[in-house]
Design a protein around this motif. Structure first.
Motif, PDB file in Angstrom:
ATOM      1  N   UNK A 159      39.762   2.765   3.316  1.00 16.34           N
ATOM      2  CA  UNK A 159      39.716   2.799   1.775  1.00 16.34           C
ATOM      3  C   UNK A 159      41.072   2.984   1.324  1.00 16.34           C
ATOM      4  N   UNK A 160      42.143   3.539   1.765  1.00 17.12           N
ATOM      5  CA  UNK A 160      43.421   3.542   1.247  1.00 17.12           C
ATOM      6  C   UNK A 160      44.121   2.107   1.288  1.00 17.12           C
ATOM      7  N   UNK A 161      43.832   1.355   2.518  1.00 19.81           N
ATOM      8  CA  UNK A 161      44.317  -0.025   2.465  1.00 19.81           C
ATOM      9  C   UNK A 161      43.455  -0.821   1.606  1.00 19.81           C
ATOM     10  N   UNK A 162      42.364  -0.722   1.281  1.00 18.25           N
ATOM     11  CA  UNK A 162      41.303  -1.392   0.412  1.00 18.25           C
ATOM     12  C   UNK A 162      42.084  -1.116  -0.898  1.00 18.25           C
ATOM     13  N   UNK A 163      42.088   0.066  -1.412  1.00 21.50           N
ATOM     14  CA  UNK A 163      42.718   0.452  -2.830  1.00 21.50           C
ATOM     15  C   UNK A 163      44.120  -0.482  -2.991  1.00 21.50           C
ATOM     16  N   UNK A 164      44.897  -0.384  -1.988  1.00 22.29           N
ATOM     17  CA  UNK A 164      46.267  -1.127  -2.056  1.00 22.29           C
ATOM     18  C   UNK A 164      45.871  -2.370  -2.216  1.00 22.29           C
ATOM     19  N   UNK A 165      45.181  -3.132  -1.637  1.00 20.52           N
ATOM     20  CA  UNK A 165      45.027  -4.371  -1.515  1.00 20.52           C
ATOM     21  C   UNK A 165      44.359  -4.873  -3.013  1.00 20.52           C
ATOM     22  N   UNK A 166      43.709  -3.943  -3.828  1.00 25.35           N
ATOM     23  CA  UNK A 166      43.230  -4.229  -4.900  1.00 25.35           C
ATOM     24  C   UNK A 166      44.196  -4.276  -6.162  1.00 25.35           C
ATOM     25  N   UNK A 167      45.190  -3.395  -5.862  1.00 27.65           N
ATOM     26  CA  UNK A 167      46.452  -3.373  -6.452  1.00 27.65           C
ATOM     27  C   UNK A 167      47.220  -4.560  -6.475  1.00 27.65           C
ATOM     28  N   UNK A 168      47.584  -4.934  -5.257  1.00 33.70           N
ATOM     29  CA  UNK A 168      48.171  -6.107  -4.935  1.00 33.70           C
ATOM     30  C   UNK A 168      47.642  -7.369  -5.563  1.00 33.70           C
ATOM     31  N   UNK A 169      46.370  -7.612  -5.404  1.00 36.08           N
ATOM     32  CA  UNK A 169      45.560  -8.543  -5.984  1.00 36.08           C
ATOM     33  C   UNK A 169      45.700  -8.631  -7.720  1.00 36.08           C
ATOM     34  N   UNK A 170      45.780  -7.576  -8.140  1.00 41.33           N
ATOM     35  CA  UNK A 170      45.845  -7.506  -9.598  1.00 41.33           C
ATOM     36  C   UNK A 170      47.233  -7.893 -10.264  1.00 41.33           C
ATOM     37  N   UNK A 171      48.051  -7.500  -9.415  1.00 39.58           N
ATOM     38  CA  UNK A 171      49.575  -8.071  -9.443  1.00 39.58           C
ATOM     39  C   UNK A 171      49.639  -9.380  -9.195  1.00 39.58           C
ATOM     40  N   UNK A 177      50.440 -10.568   1.033  1.00 36.46           N
ATOM     41  CA  UNK A 177      50.861  -9.232   1.200  1.00 36.46           C
ATOM     42  C   UNK A 177      49.784  -8.308   1.223  1.00 36.46           C
ATOM     43  N   UNK A 178      48.483  -8.484   0.585  1.00 32.22           N
ATOM     44  CA  UNK A 178      47.302  -7.773   0.644  1.00 32.22           C
ATOM     45  C   UNK A 178      46.928  -7.663   2.249  1.00 32.22           C
ATOM     46  N   UNK A 179      46.751  -9.001   2.755  1.00 30.33           N
ATOM     47  CA  UNK A 179      46.215  -8.959   4.243  1.00 30.33           C
ATOM     48  C   UNK A 179      47.187  -8.224   5.050  1.00 30.33           C
ATOM     49  N   UNK A 180      48.563  -8.250   4.862  1.00 32.23           N
ATOM     50  CA  UNK A 180      49.462  -7.489   5.667  1.00 32.23           C
ATOM     51  C   UNK A 180      49.140  -6.025   5.398  1.00 32.23           C
ATOM     52  N   UNK A 181      48.794  -5.723   4.176  1.00 40.60           N
ATOM     53  CA  UNK A 181      48.592  -4.018   3.966  1.00 40.60           C
ATOM     54  C   UNK A 181      47.253  -3.695   4.787  1.00 40.60           C
ATOM     55  N   UNK A 182      46.322  -4.501   4.886  1.00 37.93           N
ATOM     56  CA  UNK A 182      45.114  -4.139   5.388  1.00 37.93           C
ATOM     57  C   UNK A 182      45.346  -3.646   6.772  1.00 37.93           C
ATOM     58  N   UNK A 192      39.060 -12.332  -0.643  1.00 39.13           N
ATOM     59  CA  UNK A 192      39.573 -11.279  -0.156  1.00 39.13           C
ATOM     60  C   UNK A 192      38.742  -9.891  -0.429  1.00 39.13           C
ATOM     61  N   UNK A 193      38.155  -9.687  -1.627  1.00 40.32           N
ATOM     62  CA  UNK A 193      37.166  -8.721  -2.253  1.00 40.32           C
ATOM     63  C   UNK A 193      36.089  -8.884  -1.219  1.00 40.32           C
ATOM     64  N   UNK A 194      35.520 -10.119  -0.981  1.00 40.98           N
ATOM     65  CA  UNK A 194      34.246 -10.420  -0.345  1.00 40.98           C
ATOM     66  C   UNK A 194      34.119 -10.070   1.053  1.00 40.98           C
ATOM     67  N   UNK A 195      35.569 -10.356   1.829  1.00 42.02           N
ATOM     68  CA  UNK A 195      35.490 -10.100   3.256  1.00 42.02           C
ATOM     69  C   UNK A 195      36.043  -8.689   3.486  1.00 42.02           C
ATOM     70  N   UNK A 196      36.708  -8.157   2.448  1.00 40.39           N
ATOM     71  CA  UNK A 196      37.103  -6.768   2.548  1.00 40.39           C
ATOM     72  C   UNK A 196      35.986  -5.985   2.254  1.00 40.39           C
ATOM     73  N   UNK A 197      35.071  -5.810   1.379  1.00 45.34           N
ATOM     74  CA  UNK A 197      33.941  -5.371   1.244  1.00 45.34           C
ATOM     75  C   UNK A 197      32.829  -5.365   2.406  1.00 45.34           C
TER      76      UNK A 197
END
Length: 327
Positions: free
Chosen positions: A46-58, A85-90, A166-171
């Motif tokens: 979930x921490x990775x997912x939250x970081x990912x959402x922040x990167x996607x918003x950027x 970068x979000x994929x790397x974060x995951x 990203x959101x589709x596959x991540x969730x």
């Protein structure tokens, strides 16, 4: 259309961000209380997912900047960079931690479990929140696939909007991860062996690594410069081929420069009866017609060339790698 899609994508990402932040805190508390390695792995997920959402918003914010002298084709590809970068974060913040936690738990073979009902309650609530976020992504994918006249799976494979994908596959991965964590906690409770917790954590890590690779590979293709979809390319070619002032479409090249933004380069053999002024006016006319019919076209370059010119043909074959000897 692009602004409307950006709004939809932003809403999808914000919903996922809020859900993942709340879920991550609950998982962390549950993991510390119960001592479950699988729950701690899910907290990292979930921490990775939250970081990912922040990167996607950027990426969404920066890709909407207008073109300037240094970036004459705009900043549309910024969305692809931040999605990469979000994929790397995951992979780093989620997958690696989950695998390390799983190896540690399996190697020790022992892990004290307390208050397993806390883990079950958190996993149940997390499943509802993640399911809501995932359903939002599913509805957006379905709507956009319908608007483009394609299937759900084809839209996912060929989409130029990495945020929704990203959101589709991540969730989706999150929902599977929750089921794995539930199984790990349950088997630990039934057998008394913490190995099951470790196995669940390892599987969650492998799942995250697989999702990260798939998303990274897709965004790499968009960053390099992927061609527009075949439907748009065929439509442009048919429109140009059917024009009375054009003898032949010598070459047609497209590249995605952002979500719903396509660069078009067309080399055309105009009819010999046309004067230089006729060709100029026809190019302006074609530009207007193409933009009206295909709103995704952002920049259009039309070049008059003779189709029988050997140098033009040689350059085209060399670029496509067709000038090399077989074997």
């Amino acid at each position: 259309m692009a602004e409307e899609q950006n709004g939809e994508s932003t809403a999808t990402v914000l919903l996922a961000l809020g859900a993942n932040l709340a879920i991550g805190l609950l998982k962390l508390v549950a993991g510390l209380i119960t001592g479950s390695g699988a729950m701690l792995a899910e907290a990292a997920h979930s921490a990775a997912d939250t970081t990912t959402q922040g990167l996607l918003l950027t990426g969404l914010r920066r890709s909407s900047r207008p073109a300037d002298r240094r970036h004459p084709f705009g900043y549309g590809k910024a969305r692809y960079f931040w999605a990469l970068i979000a994929a790397v974060s995951i992979f780093v913040s989620g997958g690696v931690f989950a695998i390390i936690e799983g190896v540690r738990t399996v190697a020790s073979g022992e892990s004290e479990q307390t208050l397993p009902w806390v883990a079950y309650a958190v996993l149940g609530g997390a499943f509802l929140l993640e399911g809501t976020s995932w359903l939002r992504a599913v509805l957006q994918v379905r709507a956009e696939a319908k608007a483009e006249g394609t299937t759900f799976l084809r839209w996912l494979r060929g989409s130029d909007d990495p945020t929704v994908v990203t959101v589709f596959f991540e969730d989706g991965a999150a929902l599977i991860g929750l089921l794995l964590a539930f199984a790990g906690v349950g088997l630990h409770q039934l057998t008394g062996s913490g190995v099951w917790d470790g196995v669940a954590s390892l599987l969650i890590g492998v799942l995250l690594a697989g999702v990260a690779y798939a998303l990274g590979h897709a965004n790499m293709g968009l960053l390099i410069g992927r061609a527009a979809g075949p439907k748009l390319v065929r439509g442009v070619r048919d429109h140009l081929d059917g024009h009375e002032g054009i003898s032949a479409v010598v070459e047609l090249m497209t590249m995605m420069t952002g979500t719903d933004r396509v660069l078009l380069c067309a080399r055309l053999d105009f009819r010999d009866s046309l004067t230089a002024g006729d060709v100029e006016r026809l190019c302006v006319q074609l530009d207007d017609e193409l933009r009206e019919r295909f709103p995704d076209l952002d920049e259009i370059f039309l070049e008059p060339v003779p189709r029988a010119d050997p140098h033009v043909r040689a350059r085209r074959l060399a670029r496509l790698g067709l000038d090399r000897e077989p074997g």
